[in-house]
Design an enzyme around this catalytic site. Structure first.
Site, PDB file in Angstrom:
ATOM      1  CG  ASP A  87      -4.566   4.771   6.384  1.00  0.00           C
ATOM      2  OD1 ASP A  87      -4.068   4.345   5.328  1.00  0.00           O
ATOM      3  OD2 ASP A  87      -5.577   5.490   6.412  1.00  0.00           O
ATOM      4  CB  SER A  88      -1.242   6.655   3.662  1.00  0.00           C
ATOM      5  OG  SER A  88      -2.561   6.397   3.258  1.00  0.00           O
ATOM      6  CE1 TYR A 111       2.262   7.373   2.760  1.00  0.00           C
ATOM      7  CE2 TYR A 111       2.425   5.004   3.001  1.00  0.00           C
ATOM      8  CZ  TYR A 111       2.748   6.275   3.429  1.00  0.00           C
ATOM      9  OH  TYR A 111       3.558   6.428   4.520  1.00  0.00           O
ATOM     10  N   GLY A 112      -1.882   6.402  -2.411  1.00  0.00           N
ATOM     11  CA  GLY A 112      -2.518   5.727  -3.551  1.00  0.00           C
ATOM     12  C   GLY A 112      -2.045   6.207  -4.906  1.00  0.00           C
ATOM     13  CB  CYS A 152      -3.056   1.811   4.455  1.00  0.00           C
ATOM     14  SG  CYS A 152      -2.588   2.607   2.910  1.00  0.00           S
ATOM     15  CG  ASN A 153      -7.661  -1.386   1.101  1.00  0.00           C
ATOM     16  OD1 ASN A 153      -7.948  -2.555   0.887  1.00  0.00           O
ATOM     17  ND2 ASN A 153      -8.326  -0.646   1.975  1.00  0.00           N
ATOM     18  CB  THR A 154      -2.200   2.209  -0.952  1.00  0.00           C
ATOM     19  OG1 THR A 154      -3.406   2.781  -1.448  1.00  0.00           O
ATOM     20  CG2 THR A 154      -1.080   2.476  -1.929  1.00  0.00           C
ATOM     21  CD  GLU A 168      -9.091  12.909   3.141  1.00  0.00           C
ATOM     22  OE1 GLU A 168      -8.447  13.872   2.694  1.00  0.00           O
ATOM     23  OE2 GLU A 168      -8.567  11.941   3.728  1.00  0.00           O
ATOM     24  CB  CYS A 181     -10.341   2.673  -0.342  1.00  0.00           C
ATOM     25  SG  CYS A 181      -9.765   4.286   0.237  1.00  0.00           S
ATOM     26  CB  THR A 182      -9.515   2.651   5.402  1.00  0.00           C
ATOM     27  OG1 THR A 182      -8.513   3.542   4.928  1.00  0.00           O
ATOM     28  CG2 THR A 182      -8.903   1.288   5.664  1.00  0.00           C
ATOM     29  CG  HIS A 183     -10.821   7.743   2.764  1.00  0.00           C
ATOM     30  ND1 HIS A 183      -9.581   7.329   3.160  1.00  0.00           N
ATOM     31  CD2 HIS A 183     -10.820   9.100   2.916  1.00  0.00           C
ATOM     32  CE1 HIS A 183      -8.863   8.377   3.525  1.00  0.00           C
ATOM     33  NE2 HIS A 183      -9.590   9.456   3.393  1.00  0.00           N
TER      34      HIS A 183
END
Lengths: 269, 269
Positions: A13-14, A45-46, A76-78, A156, A188-190
């Site tokens: 992931d980023s 990265y987004g 990472c979706n981006t 975050e 998005c993984t968040h």
């Protein structure tokens, strides 16, 4: 001949968000060894251009291939949205899974109304990758997308159940909900960390698709089909490598992983 | 002998925020040539480690020194907080100004109650750089600091006068306001864009110190004192270099600069 099953799964992931995928893999595949790479020096990265994301993604792929992984998961979706071909070209015969493919499949399988919502970072949404993938699976689905750039910093900050997050979600989700979707992909993984709040905002009738869980399911199927699951009985090893260890990294990482991180290695790029 | 006055001022930031400093310089010093460097491929710095920030800052300084600048302005609070010595070591006799020095001086000069608030990114606040600088200027000031990690994404989302931003500001500023400060330093180059909203939240009796404006004042004084101001009559040139040109870059950049950006160069690092 070496036992491929013992080789680790490479997840990347980023930043730290991909740890939600590691968490889902630990639960679904408790015998598998995992190496995780988070590009924390260059996150997020987004908001970067496609050329830059492709360049960074290639570097990470090379690094994980050097570790001898048996499978790569783009957590990472981006990166999945704009650079999955870069990974596949480098990986050769090694299977490459990603959160967009997994989330798109699950959403198309679950939606009854054929109206599906997708939320993610601006780059993921603007790439149109989810809609393209879902239309390839079923040309009759209608996909409504919404970029939610504030969700990552809110997660975050740890405001997982905060009035500010709720107001932000109401504002972002209003246009998607107006389209009567019955399924909403957390692209998005968040976002799994605010799943309860999002469920509250959209109401109980909307099904939320968590691509961390769906990609872990897909990984389990692929390992079995290819005969490369780990049948060893020793405890698995988990190895974390990042490009920077910023303030609060441990706290934030453990929030995503749901357990202690242990030792984290750092590489300088 | 070359005319030092005609050489550009080098201004740099981790992203677009430093354009608020360029804007202030254009207004205060309309004859000066300016080169701007924004490290948009690796933004934001505010969440990275000191070692990584020092490494990146050194790279940018080398780049601008190669452009033949006559002055360097660190238009990024995070870099000023943790890496200004790296810049000074490389710059030699070329003057180095930064937003923290300028903001700290202005706040100490303006505060009557000697209770000063500072808001910024987590790295800036944790570095304690503002408090250290203000205590060096006046050991009797009391400094109350607050990290506001959501303000940068809120500004970049364009929610400059939005209920979510107001609620967030109320939450962040409550502990600082409880200390009866009469001066609040905007310790991040993004924050001038929400100055009206912040003034509203803290009330009319609190003076907001905008370090973009104060560093431009300091630049004007330094150029005059050193006899290196540009006395030419030709129109100044403005040159912008970034490490990535992401989606919405032009829109966001122009919001900070308050005018059209023109051509932007990109370097690949």
């Amino acid at each position: 001949m070496p036992d491929t099953g013992k080789l680790p799964i490479g997840v990347f992931d980023s930043g730290v968000g991909g740890l939600t995928v590691v968490r889902a893999l630990m639960e679904r595949l408790p015998l598998e060894n995992i190496v995780y790479f988070g590009d924390t020096a260059r996150v997020p990265y987004g908001v970067k251009s496609v050329a830059t994301i492709e360049h960074f993604t290639g570097q990470i792929t090379d690094y994980l291939l050097d570790q001898g992984v048996k499978m790569l998961i783009i957590a990472c979706n981006t990166m999945a949205a704009v650079a999955s071909q870069v990974v596949k070209d480098k990986a050769g015969a090694i299977p490459v899974l990603d959160v967009i493919e997994a989330g798109a499949r699950a959403a198309v399988a679950e939606s009854r109304s054929r109206a599906i919502g997708v939320i993610g970072t601006p780059t993921t949404i603007n790439s149109n990758a989810y809609a393209r993938r879902m239309h390839a699976l079923d040309p009759n689905v209608r996909v409504y997308s919404q970029a939610c750039p504030l969700f990552v910093p809110l997660v975050e900050e740890g405001w997982l159940d905060h009035e500010v997050t709720r107001l932000t979600a109401q504002e972002y989700l209003k246009p998607v909900m107006a389209e009567n979707v019955d399924t909403l992909v957390l692209g998005c993984t968040h976002y799994p960390l605010i799943k309860p709040l999002l469920q509250d905002v959209v109401g109980p009738d909307i099904r939320l698709v968590d691509s961390a869980i769906t990609v872990a399911e897909q990984a389990a199927r692929t390992l079995t089909e290819m005969g490369i699951a780990n049948d060893g009985r020793s405890l698995p090893t988990y190895c974390y490598t990042v490009t920077d260890i910023p303030l609060r990294f441990q706290t934030i990482g453990e929030r995503f992983l749901g357990r202690s991180l242990g030792t984290v290695n750092k590489v300088d790029w």
